[in-house]
Design a protein around this motif. Structure first.
Motif, PDB file in Angstrom:
ATOM      1  N   MET A   1       0.839  -1.192   0.000  1.00 34.87           N
ATOM      2  CA  MET A   1       0.000   0.000   0.000  1.00 34.87           C
ATOM      3  C   MET A   1       0.873   1.240   0.000  1.00 34.87           C
ATOM      4  SD  MET A   1      -3.161  -0.658   2.568  1.00 34.87           S
ATOM      5  CE  MET A   1      -4.323  -1.981   2.319  1.00 34.87           C
ATOM      6  N   GLY A   2       0.356   2.311  -0.627  1.00 36.36           N
ATOM      7  CA  GLY A   2       1.065   3.575  -0.604  1.00 36.36           C
ATOM      8  C   GLY A   2       0.524   4.471   0.476  1.00 36.36           C
ATOM      9  N   ALA A   3       1.405   5.139   1.183  1.00 35.01           N
ATOM     10  CA  ALA A   3       0.977   6.073   2.217  1.00 35.01           C
ATOM     11  C   ALA A   3       0.481   7.359   1.579  1.00 35.01           C
ATOM     12  CB  ALA A   3       2.119   6.362   3.181  1.00 35.01           C
ATOM     13  N   ILE A   4      -0.573   7.918   2.132  1.00 35.62           N
ATOM     14  CA  ILE A   4      -1.113   9.178   1.631  1.00 35.62           C
ATOM     15  C   ILE A   4      -0.156  10.313   1.985  1.00 35.62           C
ATOM     16  CG2 ILE A   4      -3.009  10.832   1.868  1.00 35.62           C
ATOM     17  CD1 ILE A   4      -4.860   8.470   2.445  1.00 35.62           C
ATOM     18  N   GLU A   5       0.098  11.173   1.037  1.00 35.03           N
ATOM     19  CA  GLU A   5       0.913  12.363   1.278  1.00 35.03           C
ATOM     20  C   GLU A   5      -0.021  13.533   1.572  1.00 35.03           C
ATOM     21  OE1 GLU A   5       4.108  12.514   1.652  1.00 35.03           O
ATOM     22  OE2 GLU A   5       4.386  10.387   1.152  1.00 35.03           O
ATOM     23  N   SER A   6       0.055  14.057   2.779  1.00 34.04           N
ATOM     24  CA  SER A   6      -0.843  15.138   3.177  1.00 34.04           C
ATOM     25  C   SER A   6      -0.398  16.468   2.581  1.00 34.04           C
ATOM     26  CB  SER A   6      -0.880  15.258   4.705  1.00 34.04           C
ATOM     27  OG  SER A   6      -1.669  16.359   5.092  1.00 34.04           O
TER      28      SER A   6
ATOM     29  N   GLU B   1      -1.779   4.359   5.274  1.00 34.79           N
ATOM     30  CA  GLU B   1      -1.633   3.637   4.015  1.00 34.79           C
ATOM     31  C   GLU B   1      -2.999   3.369   3.402  1.00 34.79           C
ATOM     32  OE1 GLU B   1       0.653   0.174   4.875  1.00 34.79           O
ATOM     33  OE2 GLU B   1       2.557   1.261   4.903  1.00 34.79           O
ATOM     34  N   PHE B   2      -3.130   3.691   2.114  1.00 32.47           N
ATOM     35  CA  PHE B   2      -4.422   3.611   1.435  1.00 32.47           C
ATOM     36  C   PHE B   2      -4.192   3.192  -0.006  1.00 32.47           C
ATOM     37  CE2 PHE B   2      -8.037   5.943  -0.707  1.00 32.47           C
ATOM     38  CZ  PHE B   2      -9.051   5.123  -0.200  1.00 32.47           C
ATOM     39  N   ASP B   3      -4.778   2.078  -0.385  1.00 32.26           N
ATOM     40  CA  ASP B   3      -4.653   1.561  -1.748  1.00 32.26           C
ATOM     41  C   ASP B   3      -5.876   2.012  -2.539  1.00 32.26           C
ATOM     42  OD1 ASP B   3      -2.915   0.247  -3.333  1.00 32.26           O
ATOM     43  OD2 ASP B   3      -3.424  -1.769  -2.685  1.00 32.26           O
ATOM     44  N   GLU B   4      -5.754   3.131  -3.229  1.00 29.89           N
ATOM     45  CA  GLU B   4      -6.923   3.704  -3.891  1.00 29.89           C
ATOM     46  C   GLU B   4      -7.279   2.921  -5.152  1.00 29.89           C
ATOM     47  OE1 GLU B   4      -8.679   8.077  -5.238  1.00 29.89           O
ATOM     48  OE2 GLU B   4      -6.799   7.936  -4.089  1.00 29.89           O
ATOM     49  N   VAL B   5      -8.580   2.754  -5.379  1.00 33.83           N
ATOM     50  CA  VAL B   5      -9.110   2.029  -6.534  1.00 33.83           C
ATOM     51  C   VAL B   5      -9.793   3.027  -7.468  1.00 33.83           C
ATOM     52  CG1 VAL B   5     -10.775   0.284  -7.293  1.00 33.83           C
ATOM     53  CG2 VAL B   5      -9.436  -0.085  -5.203  1.00 33.83           C
TER      54      VAL B   5
END
Length: 530
Positions: free
Chosen positions: A1-6, A308-312
């Motif tokens: 998973m990729g971590a979200i960049e704020s 971590e969020f794996d966006e679809v």
């Protein structure tokens, strides 16, 4: 998973203004919660203590495992009505002997714990949670029964309490009643229909009719103790399984009963990693003006493990964010409104994502900030009705646990598609910034104005512009008041208004609670109109 960049600028003026507005709302929330905690007020609290009795929340605290959390549900029930905030009962989820339980505790400082219509709704909601999540139900009973002045609103629907107690037992969900004082009339059936019953000696009184009514009905003279005292029920009727010396002893026995239920939950699915960003920053994300959009990824980054969020489908239907994450070690799928409006692409994207979650048995978290589905000739011709129906179809027939948080706007059919109260999410909470109605106040007033103007023209009359302006102002004020979170929570359209900073903890407790139920059976969906 990729971590979200704020990209949140926590030093900026916009963020600081949003934070200040949220803190002001939280101050109002704390004041309303204080009313619920105060119960019947200082006079009745002192009288209760003088009698050597514990308050409802004191009983709960002693029942729970030391230092374990208690997720209170519907604390604002009855807000904005003629009844006290809290509805004279405390409900919630807590851990007893390592077992998560739903707890319902009468508040005898409010009219002797008598049940009003909002007490009934709050109690039934707690029982629904116990059944759906297969959590043992513990009733801490001290109630004079129904508030007779409101019997017309209680008597017929109130029978569901007794039906649900038997259905819980039939489903293998344990029910326990600890009786601390009066449990009269219909209230006598709470211990009568529970699996395990503990009564406090010389305190508990359980009878269908008290001495005065018995005298009127049969002419018989009887005292409280011989008619329904704890010792009589322990020695003669057999209704009491355990006779407690005092309240502390009753709570000790209750804990031992739960310890012997032989309930063990499967261990968690993985390690828990805190978000990379401070939950404190959630205070400054939602604008006070809900017409201003915000990026829900900033919220997700402060809720999920390691951010971590794996966006679809990130490039398709961008007004709805969908993807996979974990929260307190629990896998979840997330659907979060980005810009408010839902188009056909967002609806189709949601329907596919919900199907995928059902295939993998993954719980779904809905983060609401929606003004509804897009309207207009172009969108009607493009099939917005059938695509919105597709999304609602998927939500309606999804079998995995649903959790919903209303962060901002929740208007129109968007409330339905994003799993509002009518779609039975396992739990639904609101932030103080939330608003929910059939449409925005200005839009609703505008529609009424257009209809009124057209009707006047059809009759050949001159439209009264001054009256129209007054009508618009009145309607906007009414809809604004009825869309606010305290109003909605008071009517049990959510399970509580929460501090945004507590969202991760609340959701973690809810996900843990849903883990007690068996894995959902795979189900089909209704016909999708293509």
């Amino acid at each position: 998973m990729g971590a979200i960049e704020s990209r949140l600028d926590t030093a900026g003026a916009e963020y600081q203004a949003r934070r200040a507005a949220m803190l002001a709302k939280l101050g109002e929330l704390a004041a309303e919660h204080a009313k619920a905690v105060a119960g019947g007020g200082e006079k009745y609290v002192e009288r209760h203590h003088r009698r050597g009795k514990l308050l409802a929340r004191e009983r709960i605290e002693l029942l729970l495992d030391p230092d374990s959390p208690f997720l209170e549900l519907s604390p604002l029930a009855a807000w904005g009505t003629d009844f006290p905030v809290g509805a004279s009962v405390v409900t919630g989820i807590g851990v007893v002997e390592g077992v998560e339980c739903v707890i319902i505790a009468s508040d005898p400082t409010v009219r002797g714990g008598a049940s009003n219509p909002w007490t009934l709704r709050k109690t039934l909601r707690a029982m629904d949670i116990a059944l759906e999540n297969r959590l043992p139900l513990v009733n801490l009973v001290e109630s004079g029964g129904a508030d007779l002045q409101t019997q017309k609103e209680i008597f017929i629907p109130g029978g569901r309490i007794f039906r649900d107690l038997t259905r819980l037992s039939a489903a293998g969900v344990p029910t326990i009643a600890l009786v601390f004082g009066n449990s009269t009339a219909g209230g006598a059936y709470i211990p009568g229909m529970s699996d395990h019953v503990v009564m406090v000696k010389e305190r508990a009184k359980v009878f269908l009719a008290g001495p005065p009514l018995v005298k009127v009905a049969t002419g018989e003279d009887a005292d409280d103790e011989s008619l329904g005292g704890a010792e009589m029920h322990a020695r003669v009727s057999g209704l009491a399984d355990h006779l407690a010396a005092d309240e502390h002893d009753a709570l000790r026995i209750g804990r031992r009963v739960i310890a012997r239920l032989n309930l063990r939950k499967a261990p968690g699915t993985g390690s828990v990693r805190p978000p990379r960003f401070d939950e404190e920053e959630l205070l400054g994300i939602v604008p006070e003006d809900l017409k201003v959009p915000f990026d829900p990824r900033e919220v997700i980054a402060r809720l999920v493990d390691a951010s971590e969020f794996d966006e679809v489908k990130p490039l398709y239907g961008p007004s709805l964010v969908t993807g996979w994450a974990t929260l307190h070690g629990h896998p979840i799928g997330v659907l979060a409104n980005a810009q408010g409006v839902l188009f056909s692409e967002e609806a189709q994207k949601a329907a596919q994502f919900i199907q995928l979650a059902n295939r993998s048995g993954t719980p779904l978290l809905f983060l609401q900030n929606t003004t509804g589905y897009m309207v207009g000739k172009e969108y009607e011709q493009g099939g917005i009705i059938k695509h919105g129906a597709m999304m609602i179809n998927a939500v309606s027939n999804s079998a995995v646990p649903h959790l919903t948080v209303v962060m901002g706007a929740s208007y129109g059919a968007g409330n339905y598609g994003m799993c509002g109260r009518a779609y039975d999410p396992r739990f639904l909470f609101s932030w103080p910034s939330a608003k929910s109605a059939v449409m925005g106040p200005a839009q609703l007033a505008g529609v009424l104005s257009i209809v009124g103007r057209a009707a006047a023209e059809a009759r050949g009359q001159t439209y009264d512009e001054q009256a129209d302006a007054a009508m618009r102002q009145m309607v906007e004020a009414q809809i604004e008041a009825e869309s606010l979170p305290f109003f909605l929570s008071g009517r049990l359209y959510d399970d509580g208004v929460i501090d945004p900073r507590d969202t991760r903890t609340v959701l973690g407790l809810c996900l843990s609670a849903t883990g007690g139920a068996p894995s959902p059976a795979r189900t089909g969906f209704g016909v999708f109109r293509m």
